[in-house]
Design a protein around this motif. Structure first.
Motif, mmCIF file in Angstrom:
data_model
loop_
_atom_site.group_PDB
_atom_site.id
_atom_site.type_symbol
_atom_site.label_atom_id
_atom_site.label_comp_id
_atom_site.label_asym_id
_atom_site.label_seq_id
_atom_site.Cartn_x
_atom_site.Cartn_y
_atom_site.Cartn_z
ATOM 1 N N MET A 1 -14.082 -11.558 -50.420
ATOM 2 C CA MET A 1 -13.790 -12.959 -50.201
ATOM 3 C C MET A 1 -14.891 -13.520 -49.301
ATOM 4 N N PHE A 2 -15.418 -14.669 -49.685
ATOM 5 C CA PHE A 2 -16.521 -15.260 -48.947
ATOM 6 C C PHE A 2 -16.200 -16.700 -48.586
ATOM 7 N N SER A 3 -16.701 -17.105 -47.447
ATOM 8 C CA SER A 3 -16.661 -18.504 -47.049
ATOM 9 C C SER A 3 -18.046 -19.061 -47.330
ATOM 10 N N TYR A 4 -18.124 -20.090 -48.147
ATOM 11 C CA TYR A 4 -19.423 -20.617 -48.562
ATOM 12 C C TYR A 4 -19.880 -21.791 -47.715
ATOM 13 N N ASN A 5 -19.412 -21.864 -46.468
ATOM 14 C CA ASN A 5 -19.931 -22.919 -45.609
ATOM 15 C C ASN A 5 -21.369 -22.564 -45.236
ATOM 16 N N ASN A 6 -22.071 -23.509 -44.745
ATOM 17 C CA ASN A 6 -23.495 -23.314 -44.482
ATOM 18 C C ASN A 6 -23.757 -23.046 -43.003
ATOM 19 N N GLU A 7 -22.865 -22.307 -42.340
ATOM 20 C CA GLU A 7 -23.000 -22.053 -40.910
ATOM 21 C C GLU A 7 -24.175 -21.141 -40.576
ATOM 22 N N HIS A 8 -24.481 -20.220 -41.457
ATOM 23 C CA HIS A 8 -25.534 -19.248 -41.183
ATOM 24 C C HIS A 8 -26.590 -19.322 -42.286
ATOM 25 N N PRO A 9 -27.849 -19.524 -41.912
ATOM 26 C CA PRO A 9 -28.884 -19.641 -42.943
ATOM 27 C C PRO A 9 -29.173 -18.319 -43.668
ATOM 28 N N ILE A 10 -28.856 -17.204 -43.015
ATOM 29 C CA ILE A 10 -29.073 -15.892 -43.630
ATOM 30 C C ILE A 10 -27.724 -15.195 -43.767
ATOM 31 N N VAL A 11 -27.417 -14.775 -44.987
ATOM 32 C CA VAL A 11 -26.150 -14.102 -45.279
ATOM 33 C C VAL A 11 -26.473 -12.671 -45.686
ATOM 34 N N THR A 12 -25.841 -11.707 -45.036
ATOM 35 C CA THR A 12 -26.013 -10.303 -45.388
ATOM 36 C C THR A 12 -24.737 -9.805 -46.050
ATOM 37 N N ILE A 13 -24.889 -9.271 -47.246
ATOM 38 C CA ILE A 13 -23.756 -8.684 -47.965
ATOM 39 C C ILE A 13 -23.929 -7.175 -47.876
ATOM 40 N N ASP A 14 -23.030 -6.531 -47.139
ATOM 41 C CA ASP A 14 -23.108 -5.091 -46.900
ATOM 42 C C ASP A 14 -22.204 -4.361 -47.889
ATOM 43 N N LEU A 15 -22.805 -3.589 -48.759
ATOM 44 C CA LEU A 15 -22.071 -2.850 -49.780
ATOM 45 C C LEU A 15 -21.902 -1.373 -49.424
ATOM 46 N N SER A 16 -22.019 -1.039 -48.154
ATOM 47 C CA SER A 16 -21.937 0.359 -47.720
ATOM 48 C C SER A 16 -20.623 1.031 -48.116
ATOM 49 N N ASP A 17 -19.540 0.275 -48.125
ATOM 50 C CA ASP A 17 -18.230 0.840 -48.465
ATOM 51 C C ASP A 17 -17.806 0.502 -49.890
ATOM 52 N N ALA A 18 -18.746 0.065 -50.713
ATOM 53 C CA ALA A 18 -18.421 -0.340 -52.083
ATOM 54 C C ALA A 18 -19.075 0.606 -53.088
ATOM 55 N N HIS A 19 -18.466 0.696 -54.248
ATOM 56 C CA HIS A 19 -19.055 1.436 -55.360
ATOM 57 C C HIS A 19 -18.837 0.594 -56.609
ATOM 58 N N PHE A 20 -19.922 0.212 -57.266
ATOM 59 C CA PHE A 20 -19.826 -0.577 -58.489
ATOM 60 C C PHE A 20 -19.674 0.377 -59.655
ATOM 61 N N TRP A 21 -18.655 0.130 -60.487
ATOM 62 C CA TRP A 21 -18.383 1.004 -61.623
ATOM 63 C C TRP A 21 -18.949 0.464 -62.928
ATOM 64 N N ASP A 22 -19.131 -0.863 -62.996
ATOM 65 C CA ASP A 22 -19.577 -1.439 -64.263
ATOM 66 C C ASP A 22 -20.282 -2.771 -64.032
ATOM 67 N N ILE A 23 -20.710 -3.390 -65.129
ATOM 68 C CA ILE A 23 -21.486 -4.620 -65.010
ATOM 69 C C ILE A 23 -20.642 -5.811 -64.565
ATOM 70 N N THR A 24 -19.334 -5.705 -64.620
ATOM 71 C CA THR A 24 -18.481 -6.778 -64.112
ATOM 72 C C THR A 24 -18.713 -6.968 -62.618
ATOM 73 N N ALA A 25 -18.825 -5.879 -61.891
ATOM 74 C CA ALA A 25 -19.092 -5.954 -60.448
ATOM 75 C C ALA A 25 -20.482 -6.518 -60.189
ATOM 76 N N VAL A 26 -21.443 -6.125 -61.008
ATOM 77 C CA VAL A 26 -22.813 -6.638 -60.860
ATOM 78 C C VAL A 26 -22.819 -8.150 -61.098
ATOM 79 N N ASP A 27 -22.102 -8.599 -62.112
ATOM 80 C CA ASP A 27 -22.004 -10.025 -62.401
ATOM 81 C C ASP A 27 -21.366 -10.774 -61.231
#
Length: 74
Positions: free
Chosen positions: A1-27
């Motif tokens: 879940m993301f908040s798309y307000n413009n409070e921070h000019p740089i957004v870091t998405i940390d996927l350290s605890d994620a595992h993508f199983w298919d292209i749906t996650a990539v999309d």
């Protein structure tokens, strides 16, 4: 879940605890990065495990130079 307000000019998405199983996650990642980018944020995706990185490298669009002009179905 993301908040798309413009409070921070740089957004870091940390996927350290994620595992993508298919292209749906990539999309889904592409859509999040696209939305932040169109709002003027710089997005950094970090922490991908080797399997997730392989999927993202093969199917992902967010690091394509033409990404901001792309549209997605659904």
């Amino acid at each position: 879940m993301f908040s798309y307000n413009n409070e921070h000019p740089i957004v870091t998405i940390d996927l350290s605890d994620a595992h993508f199983w298919d292209i749906t996650a990539v999309d889904a990642l592409d859509r999040v990065v696209l939305r932040f980018s169109k709002l003027g944020n710089q997005v950094e995706v970090v922490g991908m495990n080797p399997q997730t990185q392989a999927l993202v490298e093969k199917y992902g669009k967010y690091d394509n130079p033409n990404f901001l002009t792309m549209t997605f179905g659904h």
